[in-house]
Design an enzyme around this catalytic site. Structure first.
Site, PDB file in Angstrom:
ATOM      1  N   GLU A 147      -1.063   9.639  -0.401  1.00 47.91           N
ATOM      2  CA  GLU A 147      -2.269   9.952  -1.172  1.00 47.91           C
ATOM      3  C   GLU A 147      -2.638  11.432  -1.057  1.00 47.91           C
ATOM      4  O   GLU A 147      -2.989  12.071  -2.046  1.00 47.91           O
ATOM      5  CB  GLU A 147      -3.435   9.084  -0.682  1.00 47.91           C
ATOM      6  CG  GLU A 147      -3.286   7.613  -1.007  1.00 47.91           C
ATOM      7  CD  GLU A 147      -4.203   6.741  -0.155  1.00 47.91           C
ATOM      8  OE1 GLU A 147      -3.850   6.462   1.007  1.00 47.91           O
ATOM      9  OE2 GLU A 147      -5.285   6.368  -0.652  1.00 47.91           O
ATOM     10  N   THR A 206      -4.242   0.509   5.305  1.00 43.08           N
ATOM     11  CA  THR A 206      -4.650   1.910   5.223  1.00 43.08           C
ATOM     12  C   THR A 206      -6.130   2.035   4.907  1.00 43.08           C
ATOM     13  O   THR A 206      -6.630   1.404   3.981  1.00 43.08           O
ATOM     14  CB  THR A 206      -3.860   2.617   4.111  1.00 43.08           C
ATOM     15  OG1 THR A 206      -2.495   2.280   4.252  1.00 43.08           O
ATOM     16  CG2 THR A 206      -4.042   4.118   4.170  1.00 43.08           C
ATOM     17  N   ARG A 240       8.644   5.822   2.620  1.00 43.12           N
ATOM     18  CA  ARG A 240       8.255   5.461   1.246  1.00 43.12           C
ATOM     19  C   ARG A 240       9.445   5.240   0.316  1.00 43.12           C
ATOM     20  O   ARG A 240       9.364   4.410  -0.602  1.00 43.12           O
ATOM     21  CB  ARG A 240       7.350   6.562   0.658  1.00 43.12           C
ATOM     22  CG  ARG A 240       6.065   6.786   1.413  1.00 43.12           C
ATOM     23  CD  ARG A 240       5.191   5.551   1.408  1.00 43.12           C
ATOM     24  NE  ARG A 240       3.913   5.809   2.055  1.00 43.12           N
ATOM     25  CZ  ARG A 240       3.086   4.840   2.441  1.00 43.12           C
ATOM     26  NH1 ARG A 240       3.397   3.570   2.269  1.00 43.12           N
ATOM     27  NH2 ARG A 240       1.945   5.130   3.020  1.00 43.12           N
ATOM     28  N   LYS A 254       9.054  -0.255   6.988  1.00 42.93           N
ATOM     29  CA  LYS A 254       7.894  -0.321   7.882  1.00 42.93           C
ATOM     30  C   LYS A 254       8.262  -0.722   9.307  1.00 42.93           C
ATOM     31  O   LYS A 254       7.542  -0.387  10.244  1.00 42.93           O
ATOM     32  CB  LYS A 254       6.909  -1.379   7.362  1.00 42.93           C
ATOM     33  CG  LYS A 254       6.324  -1.094   5.998  1.00 42.93           C
ATOM     34  CD  LYS A 254       5.182  -0.117   6.123  1.00 42.93           C
ATOM     35  CE  LYS A 254       4.344  -0.091   4.854  1.00 42.93           C
ATOM     36  NZ  LYS A 254       3.174   0.787   5.010  1.00 42.93           N
ATOM     37  N   THR A 288       5.479   1.036  14.769  1.00 44.74           N
ATOM     38  CA  THR A 288       4.025   1.029  14.552  1.00 44.74           C
ATOM     39  C   THR A 288       3.427   1.480  15.875  1.00 44.74           C
ATOM     40  O   THR A 288       3.787   0.943  16.925  1.00 44.74           O
ATOM     41  CB  THR A 288       3.520  -0.391  14.221  1.00 44.74           C
ATOM     42  OG1 THR A 288       4.233  -0.884  13.088  1.00 44.74           O
ATOM     43  CG2 THR A 288       2.032  -0.399  13.924  1.00 44.74           C
ATOM     44  N   HIS A 313      -7.444   2.668  -1.244  1.00 44.45           N
ATOM     45  CA  HIS A 313      -6.006   2.872  -1.011  1.00 44.45           C
ATOM     46  C   HIS A 313      -5.167   2.075  -2.005  1.00 44.45           C
ATOM     47  O   HIS A 313      -4.187   2.597  -2.555  1.00 44.45           O
ATOM     48  CB  HIS A 313      -5.632   2.482   0.420  1.00 44.45           C
ATOM     49  CG  HIS A 313      -4.153   2.521   0.668  1.00 44.45           C
ATOM     50  ND1 HIS A 313      -3.453   3.718   0.754  1.00 44.45           N
ATOM     51  CD2 HIS A 313      -3.226   1.533   0.796  1.00 44.45           C
ATOM     52  CE1 HIS A 313      -2.161   3.444   0.949  1.00 44.45           C
ATOM     53  NE2 HIS A 313      -2.005   2.139   0.978  1.00 44.45           N
ATOM     54  N   GLU A 372      -4.929   3.335  10.232  1.00 47.82           N
ATOM     55  CA  GLU A 372      -5.443   1.969  10.277  1.00 47.82           C
ATOM     56  C   GLU A 372      -6.149   1.701  11.602  1.00 47.82           C
ATOM     57  O   GLU A 372      -5.980   2.431  12.576  1.00 47.82           O
ATOM     58  CB  GLU A 372      -4.289   0.951  10.139  1.00 47.82           C
ATOM     59  CG  GLU A 372      -3.469   1.130   8.866  1.00 47.82           C
ATOM     60  CD  GLU A 372      -2.543  -0.037   8.566  1.00 47.82           C
ATOM     61  OE1 GLU A 372      -2.816  -1.163   9.038  1.00 47.82           O
ATOM     62  OE2 GLU A 372      -1.548   0.188   7.856  1.00 47.82           O
ATOM     63  N   ASP A 406       0.141  -7.008   8.913  1.00 41.67           N
ATOM     64  CA  ASP A 406      -0.537  -5.831   8.370  1.00 41.67           C
ATOM     65  C   ASP A 406      -1.103  -6.173   6.995  1.00 41.67           C
ATOM     66  O   ASP A 406      -0.436  -6.807   6.176  1.00 41.67           O
ATOM     67  CB  ASP A 406       0.452  -4.660   8.264  1.00 41.67           C
ATOM     68  CG  ASP A 406      -0.273  -3.336   8.116  1.00 41.67           C
ATOM     69  OD1 ASP A 406      -1.451  -3.245   8.490  1.00 41.67           O
ATOM     70  OD2 ASP A 406       0.356  -2.374   7.618  1.00 41.67           O
ATOM     71  N   GLU A 446       0.228   5.572   7.841  1.00 41.25           N
ATOM     72  CA  GLU A 446      -0.997   5.030   7.287  1.00 41.25           C
ATOM     73  C   GLU A 446      -2.023   4.942   8.407  1.00 41.25           C
ATOM     74  O   GLU A 446      -1.708   4.486   9.507  1.00 41.25           O
ATOM     75  CB  GLU A 446      -0.748   3.654   6.662  1.00 41.25           C
ATOM     76  CG  GLU A 446       0.213   3.762   5.479  1.00 41.25           C
ATOM     77  CD  GLU A 446       0.471   2.465   4.745  1.00 41.25           C
ATOM     78  OE1 GLU A 446       0.861   2.530   3.561  1.00 41.25           O
ATOM     79  OE2 GLU A 446       0.299   1.390   5.339  1.00 41.25           O
ATOM     80  N   TYR A 472      11.009  -3.318  -1.708  1.00 42.04           N
ATOM     81  CA  TYR A 472       9.854  -4.207  -1.597  1.00 42.04           C
ATOM     82  C   TYR A 472       9.727  -5.263  -2.690  1.00 42.04           C
ATOM     83  O   TYR A 472       8.978  -6.224  -2.537  1.00 42.04           O
ATOM     84  CB  TYR A 472       8.559  -3.398  -1.472  1.00 42.04           C
ATOM     85  CG  TYR A 472       7.862  -3.023  -2.760  1.00 42.04           C
ATOM     86  CD1 TYR A 472       6.685  -3.677  -3.149  1.00 42.04           C
ATOM     87  CD2 TYR A 472       8.359  -2.022  -3.589  1.00 42.04           C
ATOM     88  CE1 TYR A 472       6.028  -3.315  -4.316  1.00 42.04           C
ATOM     89  CE2 TYR A 472       7.719  -1.668  -4.755  1.00 42.04           C
ATOM     90  CZ  TYR A 472       6.560  -2.311  -5.116  1.00 42.04           C
ATOM     91  OH  TYR A 472       5.911  -1.968  -6.271  1.00 42.04           O
ATOM     92  N   ASP A 498       0.654   3.269  11.056  1.00 43.83           N
ATOM     93  CA  ASP A 498       1.700   2.467  10.421  1.00 43.83           C
ATOM     94  C   ASP A 498       2.720   3.432   9.811  1.00 43.83           C
ATOM     95  O   ASP A 498       2.534   3.948   8.712  1.00 43.83           O
ATOM     96  CB  ASP A 498       1.066   1.574   9.353  1.00 43.83           C
ATOM     97  CG  ASP A 498       2.095   0.762   8.598  1.00 43.83           C
ATOM     98  OD1 ASP A 498       3.258   0.684   9.049  1.00 43.83           O
ATOM     99  OD2 ASP A 498       1.737   0.205   7.540  1.00 43.83           O
ATOM    100  N   GLN A 516      10.917   1.862   1.284  1.00 44.59           N
ATOM    101  CA  GLN A 516       9.931   0.847   0.884  1.00 44.59           C
ATOM    102  C   GLN A 516       9.969   0.606  -0.627  1.00 44.59           C
ATOM    103  O   GLN A 516       9.955  -0.537  -1.094  1.00 44.59           O
ATOM    104  CB  GLN A 516       8.540   1.319   1.317  1.00 44.59           C
ATOM    105  CG  GLN A 516       7.412   0.339   1.018  1.00 44.59           C
ATOM    106  CD  GLN A 516       6.039   0.928   1.362  1.00 44.59           C
ATOM    107  OE1 GLN A 516       5.927   2.034   1.885  1.00 44.59           O
ATOM    108  NE2 GLN A 516       4.986   0.189   1.067  1.00 44.59           N
TER     109      GLN A 516
END
Ligand code: CA
Length: 399
Positions: free
Chosen positions: A335, A321, A214, A230, A234, A110, A178, A103, A176, A221, A210, A217
């Site tokens: 967002e 995204t 959050r 993640k 998917t 974004h 995509e 990904d 997300e 991350y 996706d 993540q």
């Protein structure tokens, strides 16, 4: 009058208890390819054996189908009729056996929005962002098809105002918007695929959701990138739109400043004019456009192999995204709600920060067709199930 354009998206279907096999969508019907063409390559529960034949075979099959469906000579009209099955009679399956899943993070809108939300006061783009399409390797085994229910994942994160560390169901479940590109023809280990070779390797495109936790993540991350926030799911659409159907959707890519290094530069760069629609519980919440994507799918493929990593039939890569500078085109709830700070107002008085249990997210898209009109990508959707200790039944479906 010329006949209507047939995009001929490829998928895997079954009827009743019969085994899944390859078909193409023709209007509101599905053509059973193994029976119609008498070719056992289509009598498989994935597109992979057909994709492995490579681009010359894809083109030849498309020509054969168009010829047959339009009546190839006197007396041949309708000879495909016995093999066309009404859509409502078929069940659609995951179209490919996913080999590797990658990904990317290639929308400047974004990446900038996310930087401003997560690192306020700092330069939103990291120093590498304009020099290479940033990406990570995801989890191929948890790519599921449209309609698969998504169990709210548990994970480790710092909770709410207290910041206490917990292992709990995510409180910040997001998606997300995509596109995904499907590799048909592989490449040799140790060789790099150039930007110009994109159409020799990539068969087509799918819609991709996706799913992203959050809070999980944000905690995990640093410094190695997305992992369990993640990898739980998917979702992709059941129909793969062949690149050959997207010829009229090709556009000049967005400008790149500074110019990328030569290995990420093609002789005739192009992107695609694809408009997406994101819905939450059937309410349209945004219409992201792929046209403004900073890095093109061909550059993503070239970058992915620029170290000599090989491609395999069934590799899937997400574009990252797809978003916009304006809220009407934002491609994630992070967002759309500015990290939950500005809840979305939904019809009926409902408000949404991140996704709640039983929410249904769906994504559709269209692109210009040759001769006018639009090609539809179909749909990808998923319903959020409450967190539970009970295992999710494999392939538990919405419908
Ligand atoms: Ca993503």
């Amino acid at each position: 009058m010329s006949p209507p354009f047939l995009p001929l998206p490829f998928g895997v279907f079954s009827v009743g208890a019969e085994r899944p096999r390859v078909g193409v969508a023709v209007g509101d019907r599905v053509l059973d390819l193994a029976s119609a063409l008498g070719d056992p390559v289509f009598d498989h529960p994935s597109l992979n054996p057909f994709l492995a034949r490579g681009p010359a075979a894809w083109t030849e099959t498309r020509a054969t189908l168009l010829h047959a469906l339009r009546g190839g000579g006197p007396g041949t009209e309708g000879r495909m009729e016995p093999y066309l099955i009404p859509r409502e009679r078929v069940r659609l399956h995951l179209p490919i056996e996913v080999a590797d899943f990658v990904d990317f993070f290639s929308s400047i809108e974004h990446a900038t929005n996310a930087g401003r939300i997560l690192r306020p006061g700092e330069e939103p783009l990291k120093p590498n962002w304009r020099h290479l399409p940033v990406g990570y390797h995801g989890r191929a085994g948890t790519v599921v098809v449209d309609g698969t229910r998504i169990r709210r994942p548990r994970g480790q994160y710092r909770a709410g105002a207290s910041g206490a560390l917990c292992y709990a169901p995510t409180a910040r479940l997001d998606i997300e918007v995509e596109l995904g590109f499907v590799v048909g023809a592989g490449s040799a280990l140790g060789s790099a695929v150039t930007v110009d070779e994109f159409e020799q390797h990539v068969f087509g495109a799918v819609l991709l959701l996706d799913w992203s936790a959050r809070d999980i993540q944000a905690w995990e991350y640093v410094p190695l990138g997305p992992f369990l926030g993640k990898s739980f799911a998917t979702t992709i659409s059941p129909w793969v739109i062949p690149l050959e159907s997207l010829a009229a959707a090709k556009i000049e890519p967005a400008p790149q400043d500074p110019p990328p290094l030569p290995h990420l530069t093609g002789t005739t760069p192009f992107s695609y004019d694809i408009t997406l629609e994101l819905r939450l519980n059937d309410h349209l919440v945004s219409t992201p456009s792929f046209a403004s994507m900073y890095w093109t799918p061909a550059q993503q493929l070239a970058h992915m192999t620029s170290n000599g990593a090989s491609l395999r039939t069934g590799d899937l890569y997400g574009t990252g995204t797809i978003s916009a500078w304006e809220a009407s085109g934002y491609g994630s709830f992070m967002e759309l709600t500015w990290n939950g700070e500005r809840p979305l107002e939904l019809p009926g008085g409902d408000q949404r920060g991140f996704l709640q249990d039983h929410d249904v997210v769906s994504l559709s898209a269209t692109a210009p067709a040759p001769g006018g009109g639009r090609i539809a990508f179909g749909q990808v959707s998923g319903r959020v199930l409450p967190a539970s200790d009970e295992p999710t039944t494999p392939n538990e479906r919405l419908r």
